[in-house]
Design a protein around this motif. Structure first.
Motif, PDB file in Angstrom:
ATOM      1  N   ASP A 219       0.817  -1.215   0.000  1.00 61.59           N
ATOM      2  CA  ASP A 219       0.000   0.000   0.000  1.00 61.59           C
ATOM      3  C   ASP A 219       0.849   1.263   0.000  1.00 61.59           C
ATOM      4  O   ASP A 219       0.429   2.294  -0.520  1.00 61.59           O
ATOM      5  N   VAL A 220       2.022   1.209   0.620  1.00 61.32           N
ATOM      6  CA  VAL A 220       2.944   2.344   0.673  1.00 61.32           C
ATOM      7  C   VAL A 220       4.360   1.787   0.529  1.00 61.32           C
ATOM      8  O   VAL A 220       4.722   0.844   1.242  1.00 61.32           O
ATOM      9  N   ALA A 221       5.152   2.375  -0.390  1.00 66.42           N
ATOM     10  CA  ALA A 221       6.524   1.896  -0.536  1.00 66.42           C
ATOM     11  C   ALA A 221       7.363   2.931  -1.260  1.00 66.42           C
ATOM     12  O   ALA A 221       6.866   3.662  -2.127  1.00 66.42           O
ATOM     13  N   SER A 452      18.236  14.938   0.286  1.00 64.50           N
ATOM     14  CA  SER A 452      17.958  13.503   0.285  1.00 64.50           C
ATOM     15  C   SER A 452      16.454  13.323   0.142  1.00 64.50           C
ATOM     16  O   SER A 452      15.691  13.767   1.002  1.00 64.50           O
ATOM     17  N   VAL A 453      16.043  12.702  -0.940  1.00 60.24           N
ATOM     18  CA  VAL A 453      14.622  12.598  -1.259  1.00 60.24           C
ATOM     19  C   VAL A 453      14.236  11.142  -1.406  1.00 60.24           C
ATOM     20  O   VAL A 453      14.978  10.345  -1.974  1.00 60.24           O
ATOM     21  N   GLU A 454      13.077  10.797  -0.881  1.00 59.30           N
ATOM     22  CA  GLU A 454      12.469   9.504  -1.160  1.00 59.30           C
ATOM     23  C   GLU A 454      11.086   9.740  -1.729  1.00 59.30           C
ATOM     24  O   GLU A 454      10.346  10.624  -1.271  1.00 59.30           O
ATOM     25  N   VAL A 455      10.757   8.982  -2.748  1.00 58.13           N
ATOM     26  CA  VAL A 455       9.432   9.046  -3.360  1.00 58.13           C
ATOM     27  C   VAL A 455       8.652   7.825  -2.894  1.00 58.13           C
ATOM     28  O   VAL A 455       9.097   6.687  -3.073  1.00 58.13           O
ATOM     29  N   PHE A 456       7.502   8.065  -2.269  1.00 61.97           N
ATOM     30  CA  PHE A 456       6.655   6.983  -1.786  1.00 61.97           C
ATOM     31  C   PHE A 456       5.410   6.881  -2.665  1.00 61.97           C
ATOM     32  O   PHE A 456       4.675   7.861  -2.826  1.00 61.97           O
ATOM     33  N   ALA A 457       5.220   5.708  -3.242  1.00 63.87           N
ATOM     34  CA  ALA A 457       4.015   5.443  -4.024  1.00 63.87           C
ATOM     35  C   ALA A 457       2.911   4.974  -3.079  1.00 63.87           C
ATOM     36  O   ALA A 457       3.148   4.179  -2.165  1.00 63.87           O
ATOM     37  N   LEU A 458       1.705   5.481  -3.317  1.00 60.17           N
ATOM     38  CA  LEU A 458       0.564   5.168  -2.465  1.00 60.17           C
ATOM     39  C   LEU A 458      -0.505   4.447  -3.277  1.00 60.17           C
ATOM     40  O   LEU A 458      -0.859   4.883  -4.376  1.00 60.17           O
ATOM     41  N   ALA A 459      -1.009   3.372  -2.730  1.00 62.75           N
ATOM     42  CA  ALA A 459      -2.096   2.646  -3.383  1.00 62.75           C
ATOM     43  C   ALA A 459      -3.399   3.434  -3.260  1.00 62.75           C
ATOM     44  O   ALA A 459      -3.516   4.371  -2.454  1.00 62.75           O
ATOM     45  N   ASP A 460      -4.395   3.056  -4.048  1.00 61.14           N
ATOM     46  CA  ASP A 460      -5.708   3.683  -3.951  1.00 61.14           C
ATOM     47  C   ASP A 460      -6.242   3.553  -2.524  1.00 61.14           C
ATOM     48  O   ASP A 460      -6.124   2.485  -1.905  1.00 61.14           O
ATOM     49  N   GLY A 461      -6.818   4.632  -2.008  1.00 55.71           N
ATOM     50  CA  GLY A 461      -7.399   4.599  -0.675  1.00 55.71           C
ATOM     51  C   GLY A 461      -6.437   4.969   0.428  1.00 55.71           C
ATOM     52  O   GLY A 461      -6.835   5.051   1.593  1.00 55.71           O
ATOM     53  N   ILE A 462      -5.152   5.213   0.090  1.00 55.52           N
ATOM     54  CA  ILE A 462      -4.164   5.620   1.090  1.00 55.52           C
ATOM     55  C   ILE A 462      -3.904   7.114   0.929  1.00 55.52           C
ATOM     56  O   ILE A 462      -3.642   7.598  -0.176  1.00 55.52           O
ATOM     57  N   GLN A 463      -3.973   7.842   2.020  1.00 58.71           N
ATOM     58  CA  GLN A 463      -3.755   9.283   2.018  1.00 58.71           C
ATOM     59  C   GLN A 463      -2.579   9.602   2.932  1.00 58.71           C
ATOM     60  O   GLN A 463      -2.424   8.990   3.990  1.00 58.71           O
ATOM     61  N   TYR A 464      -1.793  10.587   2.500  1.00 57.38           N
ATOM     62  CA  TYR A 464      -0.614  10.915   3.295  1.00 57.38           C
ATOM     63  C   TYR A 464      -0.231  12.369   3.087  1.00 57.38           C
ATOM     64  O   TYR A 464      -0.091  12.832   1.960  1.00 57.38           O
ATOM     65  N   GLU A 465      -0.079  13.086   4.192  1.00 59.60           N
ATOM     66  CA  GLU A 465       0.364  14.478   4.188  1.00 59.60           C
ATOM     67  C   GLU A 465       1.643  14.552   5.000  1.00 59.60           C
ATOM     68  O   GLU A 465       1.604  14.605   6.232  1.00 59.60           O
ATOM     69  N   PRO A 466       2.807  14.509   4.348  1.00 59.73           N
ATOM     70  CA  PRO A 466       4.070  14.444   5.105  1.00 59.73           C
ATOM     71  C   PRO A 466       4.262  15.686   5.984  1.00 59.73           C
ATOM     72  O   PRO A 466       4.368  16.789   5.457  1.00 59.73           O
ATOM     73  N   THR A 474       2.786   7.927  11.174  1.00 63.71           N
ATOM     74  CA  THR A 474       1.624   8.244  11.995  1.00 63.71           C
ATOM     75  C   THR A 474       0.683   9.202  11.274  1.00 63.71           C
ATOM     76  O   THR A 474      -0.436   9.438  11.741  1.00 63.71           O
ATOM     77  N   ALA A 475       1.131   9.795  10.152  1.00 65.07           N
ATOM     78  CA  ALA A 475       0.283  10.695   9.381  1.00 65.07           C
ATOM     79  C   ALA A 475      -0.291  10.035   8.137  1.00 65.07           C
ATOM     80  O   ALA A 475      -0.851  10.716   7.270  1.00 65.07           O
ATOM     81  N   VAL A 476      -0.160   8.714   8.019  1.00 60.16           N
ATOM     82  CA  VAL A 476      -0.783   7.976   6.922  1.00 60.16           C
ATOM     83  C   VAL A 476      -2.207   7.629   7.332  1.00 60.16           C
ATOM     84  O   VAL A 476      -2.468   7.238   8.473  1.00 60.16           O
ATOM     85  N   ARG A 477      -3.126   7.783   6.389  1.00 59.16           N
ATOM     86  CA  ARG A 477      -4.538   7.503   6.670  1.00 59.16           C
ATOM     87  C   ARG A 477      -5.127   6.601   5.589  1.00 59.16           C
ATOM     88  O   ARG A 477      -4.726   6.636   4.416  1.00 59.16           O
ATOM     89  N   VAL A 478      -6.087   5.792   6.012  1.00 59.42           N
ATOM     90  CA  VAL A 478      -6.853   4.919   5.123  1.00 59.42           C
ATOM     91  C   VAL A 478      -8.214   5.557   4.904  1.00 59.42           C
ATOM     92  O   VAL A 478      -8.898   5.912   5.871  1.00 59.42           O
ATOM     93  N   ALA A 479      -8.589   5.733   3.647  1.00 57.20           N
ATOM     94  CA  ALA A 479      -9.876   6.356   3.342  1.00 57.20           C
ATOM     95  C   ALA A 479     -11.019   5.480   3.824  1.00 57.20           C
ATOM     96  O   ALA A 479     -10.990   4.239   3.686  1.00 57.20           O
ATOM     97  N   ASP A 480     -12.037   6.114   4.414  1.00 54.27           N
ATOM     98  CA  ASP A 480     -13.222   5.364   4.859  1.00 54.27           C
ATOM     99  C   ASP A 480     -14.092   5.003   3.657  1.00 54.27           C
ATOM    100  O   ASP A 480     -14.115   5.703   2.656  1.00 54.27           O
TER     101      ASP A 480
END
Length: 480
Positions: A219-221, A452-466, A474-480
């Motif tokens: 879901d996140v990587a 130093s940068v990392e790119v994180f791919a998010l699956a559908d339904g995953i929300q993230y505001e770094p 702790t700031a990753v969220r799963v859509a209801d």
């Protein structure tokens, strides 16, 4: 939610963090007094209010925080945890970033008020206390430090998650606490809900990560910057900064400023960015990114790239140097390879050591650290301050209990750094920081390259505001 660590966390003791995965895990397990929000401002974590000057100050704790066993996180618990973290016996490499160089005393003035006293001035205390290394360890963890390190003390945790299982090289599982209600304001505003269970498999192949997110098994990587177009939903995360550091020990060729300057002219931040990040990072002109408070953005202070001239003039011809680097800079360590190739093409004789991140840390930051001459260094800049980088080239060397890698003889720079630590007036601090950056850039103690940068791919339904553009699960969220 299924995610991935690039390597096994080396410790679950927040005071002993080394690699990025250590930071990611401990941020989930341990709360800090202060946090950065999504706008880059310092906000309360376990603290409700705080008042600091260069000698310390007081923290008022928010009500309701508990450890996983229900123990109230009061001033006594916080003071005991901070004192252990700051103790010389703990030998935390992060202590200087949180509290500065001097001795530290934390005490409970009453059940909700912690007083912090510093023996030496340190004006970055508020930023320091956002760092996960200062995370509050509950009494059960302090009573079993070996178990704390291995993650086997379930009641050690103060944060939103517990470590449900840990299988080295395979998987780490975090579970959300049912009783946790201490989300900082910026996190509680996020849409969706925190995942109840987070499973982190272990692996470092970003190509595999990308395929697994697309295939639905992650879901996140973290993925390669060149893969970002494959995903409609990505998060760009700044980990820290990357730059060349010269070891100026007695036997090193880089006590010679002219040689340091010649190396700087062989390296291009723009080329490094293209090679390592497909041009998606930010070229830097100091030991911080351009959005960092007080950071230099004047390109004129950095040596202009001209490797062909260095080669033609023979400035590095036959110079022997030991170059140590981690393979974590870009796919298959291509960033480290770029530096090696440029130095070799300029005529230097380079003893090239490219190793995994853990081995690199033991070579460059361990007891035999003087055995290298030049390294490609990447910070994990959790405090988002210039001090994270500056402390690597100022002050006591590593073998004497400090953080300095450079072992440089720079009394003018040391004086400027001391002035910075003594003022809490932001305008005065930034003016002195500008002088300090001019000092070490003109001396060529470091060669800035990129963020130093990392790119994180998010699956559908995953929300993230770094928050503050830093990775924080702790700031990753799963859509209801």
């Amino acid at each position: 939610m299924r995610a991935r660590f690039s390597a096994d966390p080396q410790s679950f003791d927040p005071a002993k963090l080394v690699g990025s995965d250590d930071y990611y895990a401990s941020r989930m397990l341990f709360d800090t007094l202060l946090r950065y929000d999504d706008d880059g401002d310092i906000v309360g974590g376990l603290a409700e209010d705080w008042d600091f000057d260069a000698s310390g100050g007081t923290v008022e704790l928010a009500d309701g925080a508990t450890c996983t066993d229900g123990t109230a996180i009061d001033a006594a618990v916080v003071a005991e945890s901070l004192n252990r973290f700051a103790s010389p016996d703990t030998q935390s490499g992060s202590k200087i970033l949180v509290f500065g160089n001097g001795d530290v005393t934390a005490s409970a003035k009453d059940s909700n008020t912690v007083e912090i006293s510093l023996s030496e001035p340190f004006s970055e205390l508020d930023a320091g206390l956002t760092m996960v290394a200062s995370g509050i360890v509950c009494p059960a963890g302090l009573e079993d430090l070996d178990g704390l390190s291995s993650g086997s003390v379930p009641d050690a945790f103060s944060g939103p998650f517990t470590l449900a299982s840990a299988t080295s090289g395979v998987e780490y599982v975090m579970e959300l606490r049912d009783d946790y209600d201490m989300w900082p304001d910026f996190v509680s505003r996020l849409d969706g809900r925190p995942p109840e269970r987070m499973s982190f498999s272990v692996g470092s192949d970003v190509a595999t990560n990308a395929n697994e997110v697309l295939g639905g098994s992650l879901d996140v990587a973290g993925v390669s910057p060149t893969d970002t177009e494959r995903f409609p939903n990505v998060a760009l995360v700044y980990i820290g900064e990357q730059y060349i550091v010269f070891n100026q020990h007695d036997a090193s060729p880089f006590q010679d400023e002219d040689l340091r300057r010649a190396v700087a002219r062989t390296l291009s931040g723009e080329a490094y960015n293209e090679v390592t990040y497909a041009g998606r990072s930010e070229v830097e002109y100091t030991m911080g990114d351009s959005g960092m408070q007080c950071a230099n953005t004047d390109e004129g202070l950095v040596e202009e790239y001209d490797r062909e001239a260095v080669q033609a003039e023979g400035l590095l011809e036959g110079v022997e140097m030991v170059y140590s680097a981690s393979n974590s800079f870009g796919p298959n360590g291509i960033g480290a390879e770029y530096v090696y190739q440029e130095l070799s093409d300029a005529g230097a004789h380079v003893d090239y050591q490219i190793v995994d991140n853990s081995t690199w840390a033991s070579l460059v930051l361990g007891p035999d650290a003087p055995s290298w001459d030049i390294t490609l260094f990447g910070t994990v800049n959790q405090t988002n301050t210039l001090w994270t980088g500056v402390s690597r080239i100022m002050g006591a060397p590593i073998e004497d209990g400090g953080r300095s890698m450079s072992r440089a003889d720079n009394p003018e720079g040391e004086q400027l750094a001391d002035e910075i630590m003594r003022t809490t007036d932001q305008d005065e601090k930034c003016a002195t920081y500008q002088e300090l950056q001019q000092n070490f850039l003109e001396r060529v103690d470091v060669v800035p390259l990129t963020a130093s940068v990392e790119v994180f791919a998010l699956a559908d339904g995953i929300q993230y505001e770094p928050p503050n553009s830093r990775m924080d699960y702790t700031a990753v969220r799963v859509a209801d």
